[in-house]
Design a protein around this motif. Structure first.
Motif, PDB file in Angstrom:
ATOM      1  N   TYR A  18      19.933 112.902  39.034  1.00 25.78           N
ATOM      2  CA  TYR A  18      20.846 111.897  38.508  1.00 25.78           C
ATOM      3  C   TYR A  18      22.279 112.329  38.782  1.00 25.78           C
ATOM      4  CZ  TYR A  18      23.545 109.129  35.231  1.00 25.78           C
ATOM      5  OH  TYR A  18      24.489 108.295  34.685  1.00 25.78           O
ATOM      6  N   GLY A  19      23.034 111.431  39.360  1.00 22.91           N
ATOM      7  CA  GLY A  19      24.451 111.678  39.547  1.00 22.91           C
ATOM      8  C   GLY A  19      24.788 112.476  40.795  1.00 22.91           C
ATOM      9  N   ALA A  20      26.069 112.512  41.109  1.00 21.83           N
ATOM     10  CA  ALA A  20      26.542 113.184  42.313  1.00 21.83           C
ATOM     11  C   ALA A  20      26.273 114.687  42.264  1.00 21.83           C
ATOM     12  CB  ALA A  20      28.037 112.921  42.498  1.00 21.83           C
ATOM     13  N   ALA A  32      13.500 115.272  51.803  1.00 25.76           N
ATOM     14  CA  ALA A  32      13.424 115.024  50.368  1.00 25.76           C
ATOM     15  C   ALA A  32      12.972 113.597  50.092  1.00 25.76           C
ATOM     16  CB  ALA A  32      14.778 115.278  49.707  1.00 25.76           C
ATOM     17  N   VAL A  33      12.352 113.422  48.936  1.00 28.82           N
ATOM     18  CA  VAL A  33      12.061 112.100  48.381  1.00 28.82           C
ATOM     19  C   VAL A  33      12.611 112.116  46.966  1.00 28.82           C
ATOM     20  CG1 VAL A  33      10.318 110.389  47.802  1.00 28.82           C
ATOM     21  CG2 VAL A  33       9.948 111.917  49.753  1.00 28.82           C
ATOM     22  N   VAL A  34      13.492 111.172  46.660  1.00 28.19           N
ATOM     23  CA  VAL A  34      14.191 111.163  45.373  1.00 28.19           C
ATOM     24  C   VAL A  34      13.996 109.808  44.705  1.00 28.19           C
ATOM     25  CG1 VAL A  34      16.445 111.356  44.243  1.00 28.19           C
ATOM     26  CG2 VAL A  34      15.883 112.855  46.169  1.00 28.19           C
ATOM     27  N   VAL A  35      13.644 109.837  43.432  1.00 33.33           N
ATOM     28  CA  VAL A  35      13.425 108.596  42.685  1.00 33.33           C
ATOM     29  C   VAL A  35      14.750 108.083  42.134  1.00 33.33           C
ATOM     30  CG1 VAL A  35      12.285 107.533  40.694  1.00 33.33           C
ATOM     31  CG2 VAL A  35      11.062 109.215  42.099  1.00 33.33           C
ATOM     32  N   SER A  36      15.073 106.844  42.488  1.00 31.20           N
ATOM     33  CA  SER A  36      16.254 106.165  41.970  1.00 31.20           C
ATOM     34  C   SER A  36      15.783 104.989  41.110  1.00 31.20           C
ATOM     35  CB  SER A  36      17.151 105.703  43.122  1.00 31.20           C
ATOM     36  OG  SER A  36      18.363 105.147  42.627  1.00 31.20           O
ATOM     37  N   THR A  37      16.557 103.926  41.048  1.00 33.06           N
ATOM     38  CA  THR A  37      16.246 102.825  40.145  1.00 33.06           C
ATOM     39  C   THR A  37      16.764 101.499  40.690  1.00 33.06           C
ATOM     40  OG1 THR A  37      16.716 101.898  37.946  1.00 33.06           O
ATOM     41  CG2 THR A  37      18.360 103.354  38.876  1.00 33.06           C
ATOM     42  N   VAL A  40      14.683  90.510  45.452  1.00 28.47           N
ATOM     43  CA  VAL A  40      15.830  91.326  45.851  1.00 28.47           C
ATOM     44  C   VAL A  40      15.388  92.293  46.945  1.00 28.47           C
ATOM     45  CG1 VAL A  40      17.533  93.020  45.093  1.00 28.47           C
ATOM     46  CG2 VAL A  40      16.818  91.189  43.531  1.00 28.47           C
ATOM     47  N   THR A  41      16.096  92.294  48.069  1.00 27.05           N
ATOM     48  CA  THR A  41      15.821  93.246  49.142  1.00 27.05           C
ATOM     49  C   THR A  41      16.779  94.434  49.042  1.00 27.05           C
ATOM     50  OG1 THR A  41      17.331  92.133  50.668  1.00 27.05           O
ATOM     51  CG2 THR A  41      15.041  91.393  50.663  1.00 27.05           C
ATOM     52  N   GLU A  42      16.504  95.453  49.839  1.00 24.32           N
ATOM     53  CA  GLU A  42      17.282  96.691  49.761  1.00 24.32           C
ATOM     54  C   GLU A  42      18.718  96.543  50.245  1.00 24.32           C
ATOM     55  OE1 GLU A  42      12.968  97.943  49.893  1.00 24.32           O
ATOM     56  OE2 GLU A  42      14.218  96.399  50.826  1.00 24.32           O
ATOM     57  N   ASP A  43      19.062  95.451  50.926  1.00 28.61           N
ATOM     58  CA  ASP A  43      20.448  95.285  51.371  1.00 28.61           C
ATOM     59  C   ASP A  43      21.314  94.543  50.352  1.00 28.61           C
ATOM     60  OD1 ASP A  43      19.374  92.778  51.645  1.00 28.61           O
ATOM     61  OD2 ASP A  43      19.740  92.597  53.795  1.00 28.61           O
ATOM     62  N   GLN A  44      20.760  94.281  49.170  1.00 32.87           N
ATOM     63  CA  GLN A  44      21.538  93.684  48.091  1.00 32.87           C
ATOM     64  C   GLN A  44      22.664  94.642  47.681  1.00 32.87           C
ATOM     65  OE1 GLN A  44      21.119  90.690  46.851  1.00 32.87           O
ATOM     66  NE2 GLN A  44      22.471  90.760  45.067  1.00 32.87           N
ATOM     67  N   PRO A  45      23.866  94.128  47.353  1.00 30.00           N
ATOM     68  CA  PRO A  45      24.960  95.021  46.928  1.00 30.00           C
ATOM     69  C   PRO A  45      24.568  95.865  45.718  1.00 30.00           C
ATOM     70  CG  PRO A  45      25.787  92.801  47.327  1.00 30.00           C
ATOM     71  CD  PRO A  45      24.290  92.717  47.405  1.00 30.00           C
ATOM     72  N   THR A  46      25.190  97.025  45.609  1.00 26.96           N
ATOM     73  CA  THR A  46      24.930  97.909  44.470  1.00 26.96           C
ATOM     74  C   THR A  46      26.225  98.147  43.694  1.00 26.96           C
ATOM     75  OG1 THR A  46      25.278  99.886  45.842  1.00 26.96           O
ATOM     76  CG2 THR A  46      23.023  99.065  45.636  1.00 26.96           C
ATOM     77  N   VAL A  47      26.066  98.646  42.474  1.00 24.90           N
ATOM     78  CA  VAL A  47      27.234  98.900  41.623  1.00 24.90           C
ATOM     79  C   VAL A  47      28.036 100.069  42.201  1.00 24.90           C
ATOM     80  CG1 VAL A  47      26.068  98.040  39.571  1.00 24.90           C
ATOM     81  CG2 VAL A  47      25.938 100.473  40.132  1.00 24.90           C
ATOM     82  N   PRO A  48      29.317 100.139  41.878  1.00 22.83           N
ATOM     83  CA  PRO A  48      30.123 101.271  42.365  1.00 22.83           C
ATOM     84  C   PRO A  48      29.589 102.589  41.801  1.00 22.83           C
ATOM     85  CG  PRO A  48      31.521  99.509  41.501  1.00 22.83           C
ATOM     86  CD  PRO A  48      30.123  99.186  41.095  1.00 22.83           C
ATOM     87  N   PRO A  49      29.634 103.649  42.588  1.00 15.87           N
ATOM     88  CA  PRO A  49      29.176 104.943  42.078  1.00 15.87           C
ATOM     89  C   PRO A  49      30.142 105.487  41.034  1.00 15.87           C
ATOM     90  CG  PRO A  49      30.162 105.190  44.246  1.00 15.87           C
ATOM     91  CD  PRO A  49      30.080 103.723  43.987  1.00 15.87           C
ATOM     92  N   GLY A  50      29.598 106.227  40.083  1.00 13.34           N
ATOM     93  CA  GLY A  50      30.437 106.815  39.041  1.00 13.34           C
ATOM     94  C   GLY A  50      29.586 107.560  38.042  1.00 13.34           C
ATOM     95  N   ALA A  73      25.782 106.860  42.481  1.00 20.46           N
ATOM     96  CA  ALA A  73      26.477 108.036  43.009  1.00 20.46           C
ATOM     97  C   ALA A  73      25.494 108.994  43.652  1.00 20.46           C
ATOM     98  CB  ALA A  73      27.241 108.736  41.876  1.00 20.46           C
ATOM     99  N   LEU A  74      24.346 109.183  43.025  1.00 24.33           N
ATOM    100  CA  LEU A  74      23.287 110.022  43.603  1.00 24.33           C
ATOM    101  C   LEU A  74      22.900 109.504  44.981  1.00 24.33           C
ATOM    102  CD1 LEU A  74      20.877 112.164  43.119  1.00 24.33           C
ATOM    103  CD2 LEU A  74      19.582 110.156  42.383  1.00 24.33           C
ATOM    104  N   GLU A  75      22.644 108.197  45.068  1.00 27.12           N
ATOM    105  CA  GLU A  75      22.254 107.612  46.347  1.00 27.12           C
ATOM    106  C   GLU A  75      23.334 107.787  47.406  1.00 27.12           C
ATOM    107  OE1 GLU A  75      19.369 103.960  44.789  1.00 27.12           O
ATOM    108  OE2 GLU A  75      21.085 103.554  46.069  1.00 27.12           O
TER     109      GLU A  75
END
Length: 337
Positions: free
Chosen positions: A71-73, A89-94, A122-132, A142-144
């Motif tokens: 989680y997180g940067a 690596a394989v990392v679980v996000s949300t 929703v496809t994977e190219d949908q916009p995401t929230v700003p990292p923080g 931020a992790l992603e």
């Protein structure tokens, strides 16, 4: 190495990788073993926040790191700092990293007019929230961002999971129906006519995606959800079938009459559904279990966990996020009205 091996998703992930031929080190805070793991799995204790301990555990190197709890940067940089010793690596996000293109997302759902209007699916190219670091969603974003930027040094598959379900969950949404049945409640209320769809993710299906991504390293983002998202009414019916009970469901048009009447953990005013085409195309993914097929072990585990103790003590995380799940007095008053 699987980090977070003792949790809901880590347990089936370790099992899937071990049975696929990997030599697995299962790292968790408690260092315990799961009864379903093959005997050759090595279980070890690990404090996820201890950089030196993580580096020592990886040692001279490993072919694969699966991180269930990153989680997180900071955690991203922890991994990229070891990139010369990690094959992939394989990392679980949300899925909560998605926003609808107008700034609305999971973090604005409870605000007036803040519910996101996502495309379906929703496809994977949908916009995401700003990292923080302000919220869970921005932390995962931020992790992603950090891991994708380092894709040339550390190929990482990011799996965006939905409403994860299965045994050993700290947030078992299914308790909403299971506890009512155990308490003899044969009447319940569902907002939005029980038609809400909040895409589910079986822990075993996420484990299958981890297994497939492990064999096909790459820098990518994939949704990680069940094949067909059930409505909340269908979830209730499926739980009833497993428990062998019959219930009456009172369907309410629109929003719940109050926070404690008709508002389940899946009750959303608009569908929240995710596309699984990319995972099928890139990894050959086929789900190993449907929602209904996964329920018996979940219901059995929940029944045993709440036996003889208060549900809030058994599941403090669930109680904190959904404090009004079982206000039976309010429900009875609504029936009377």
């Amino acid at each position: 190495m699987v980090i977070g091996a003792g949790g809901q998703t880590g347990r089936p992930a370790v099992e899937a990788l071990a049975r696929d031929g990997w030599e697995v080190t299962a790292a968790s805070r408690g260092g315990a073993r799961d009864e379903g793991w093959p005997g050759e799995v090595r279980a070890v204790r690990l404090d996820r926040e201890d950089d030196a301990a993580l580096g020592s555990l990886i040692g001279d190197g490993c072919d694969l790191v699966v991180d269930i709890v990153a989680y997180g940067a900071r955690h991203a940089r922890q991994l990229t700092g070891l990139a010369d010793r990690i094959g992939s690596a394989v990392v679980v996000s949300t899925v909560s990293v998605y926003e609808d293109g107008t700034g609305r997302g999971f973090d604005t759902m409870s605000e007036p007019g803040g519910f996101p209007q996502y495309p379906v699916p929703v496809t994977e190219d949908q916009p995401t929230v700003p990292p923080g670091d302000a919220t869970y969603s921005t932390g995962k974003a931020a992790l992603e961002r950090e891991l994708l930027a380092a894709g040339d040094r550390l190929p990482t598959t990011l799996l965006r999971a939905g409403a994860i379900h299965g045994p050993h969950s700290p947030l078992p949404r299914e308790l909403y129906f299971v506890k009512r049945n155990l308490d003899g409640r044969r009447r319940r209320v569902l907002a939005h006519r029980g038609e809400s769809r909040f895409h589910t993710s079986a822990a075993r299906n996420i484990a299958e995606l981890i297994r497939l991504a492990a064999a096909r390293p790459g820098s990518r983002v994939l949704n990680a959800c069940d094949p067909q998202p059930p409505t909340v009414a269908e979830i209730g019916t499926a739980v009833d079938a497993v428990m062998g009970v019959e219930t009456e469901t009172v369907l309410v048009d629109g929003a719940a009459p109050s926070p404690s009447v008709g508002s389940s953990p899946w009750s959303v005013e608009l569908p929240v559904v995710f596309d699984m085409t990319a995972a099928e195309r890139e990894l050959g993914y086929r789900p190993v279990v449907s929602y209904a097929e996964s329920l018996p072990e979940t219901v059995d585990w929940l029944t045993r966990r709440v036996s003889g103790q208060d549900w809030q003590d058994a599941f403090p995380t669930l109680a904190r996020i959904y404090p009004d799940l079982f206000d039976y007095a309010a429900e009875d008053a609504s029936f009377g009205a």
